[in-house]
Design a protein around this motif. Structure first.
Motif, PDB file in Angstrom:
ATOM      1  N   ASP A   1       1.295  -6.230  -8.341  1.00 49.96           N
ATOM      2  CA  ASP A   1       0.112  -6.470  -9.166  1.00 49.96           C
ATOM      3  C   ASP A   1      -1.005  -5.595  -8.608  1.00 49.96           C
ATOM      4  N   VAL A   2      -1.185  -4.421  -9.196  1.00 52.19           N
ATOM      5  CA  VAL A   2      -2.088  -3.401  -8.669  1.00 52.19           C
ATOM      6  C   VAL A   2      -3.529  -3.897  -8.649  1.00 52.19           C
ATOM      7  N   GLU A   3      -3.944  -4.555  -9.703  1.00 51.96           N
ATOM      8  CA  GLU A   3      -5.327  -5.040  -9.763  1.00 51.96           C
ATOM      9  C   GLU A   3      -5.596  -6.066  -8.663  1.00 51.96           C
TER      10      GLU A   3
ATOM     11  N   GLY B   1       1.381   6.005  -6.591  1.00 50.74           N
ATOM     12  CA  GLY B   1       0.663   5.956  -7.854  1.00 50.74           C
ATOM     13  C   GLY B   1       0.670   4.546  -8.406  1.00 50.74           C
ATOM     14  N   GLU B   2      -0.319   4.250  -9.236  1.00 53.19           N
ATOM     15  CA  GLU B   2      -0.437   2.904  -9.791  1.00 53.19           C
ATOM     16  C   GLU B   2       0.738   2.552 -10.693  1.00 53.19           C
TER      17      GLU B   2
ATOM     18  N   LEU C   1       0.829  -1.205   0.000  1.00 52.15           N
ATOM     19  CA  LEU C   1       0.000   0.000   0.000  1.00 52.15           C
ATOM     20  C   LEU C   1       0.864   1.254   0.000  1.00 52.15           C
ATOM     21  N   ASN C   2       2.018   1.188   0.669  1.00 50.34           N
ATOM     22  CA  ASN C   2       2.943   2.328   0.633  1.00 50.34           C
ATOM     23  C   ASN C   2       3.402   2.600  -0.794  1.00 50.34           C
TER      24      ASN C   2
END
Length: 135
Positions: free
Chosen positions: A31-33, A21-22, A15-16
């Motif tokens: 893996d942002v999704e 930004g993505e 999360l940091n």
């Protein structure tokens, strides 16, 4: 609750990175999704547990993370456990008022969490508007 709390602490470093930004998070291998769906699932389950146990106490969820962030900074590894403790403390305070101010009757704890939370929310909103330069 303990399992979800431990899982939230494991997700905190990612999360940091996501706070940058993505695109930046994806560049460091996150893996942002998948992270997004993990967070949605954890928040939904933790919220469901809190509401099932205590009833609807919405302002606690607004106040605790902001209070924790102001006290310990933006690092999610420190914000998450402190937000959990702040939420518990705020709820104990609201519940104490609800049980003692109208003895022998009990006032719903949501009333006191709203009495504490609504002004807090307005202060946060005012600060956000000032930072954006609109007021």
């Amino acid at each position: 609750l303990l399992v979800l709390g431990a899982l939230a602490l494991r997700v905190a470093p990612r999360l940091n990175a996501l706070a940058l930004g993505e695109a930046a998070a994806a560049h460091v291998g996150i893996d942002v999704e998948r992270l997004r769906w993990q967070c949605i699932g954890m928040v939904a389950l933790l919220s469901a547990l809190a509401v099932a146990w205590c009833g609807s106490i919405g302002f606690i969820g607004l106040m605790a993370p902001h209070l924790a962030r102001q006290l310990v900074g933006a690092d999610q590894r420190r914000v998450l456990p402190n937000a959990m403790l702040a939420g518990a403390l705020l709820l104990v305070v609201a519940d104490s008022f609800a049980r003692t101010l109208a003895v022998p009757a009990e006032i719903p704890v949501g009333v006191f969490s709203a009495l504490i939370g609504a002004p807090w929310f307005l202060v946060l909103l005012r600060g956000a508007v000032r930072r954006m330069g609109s007021a």
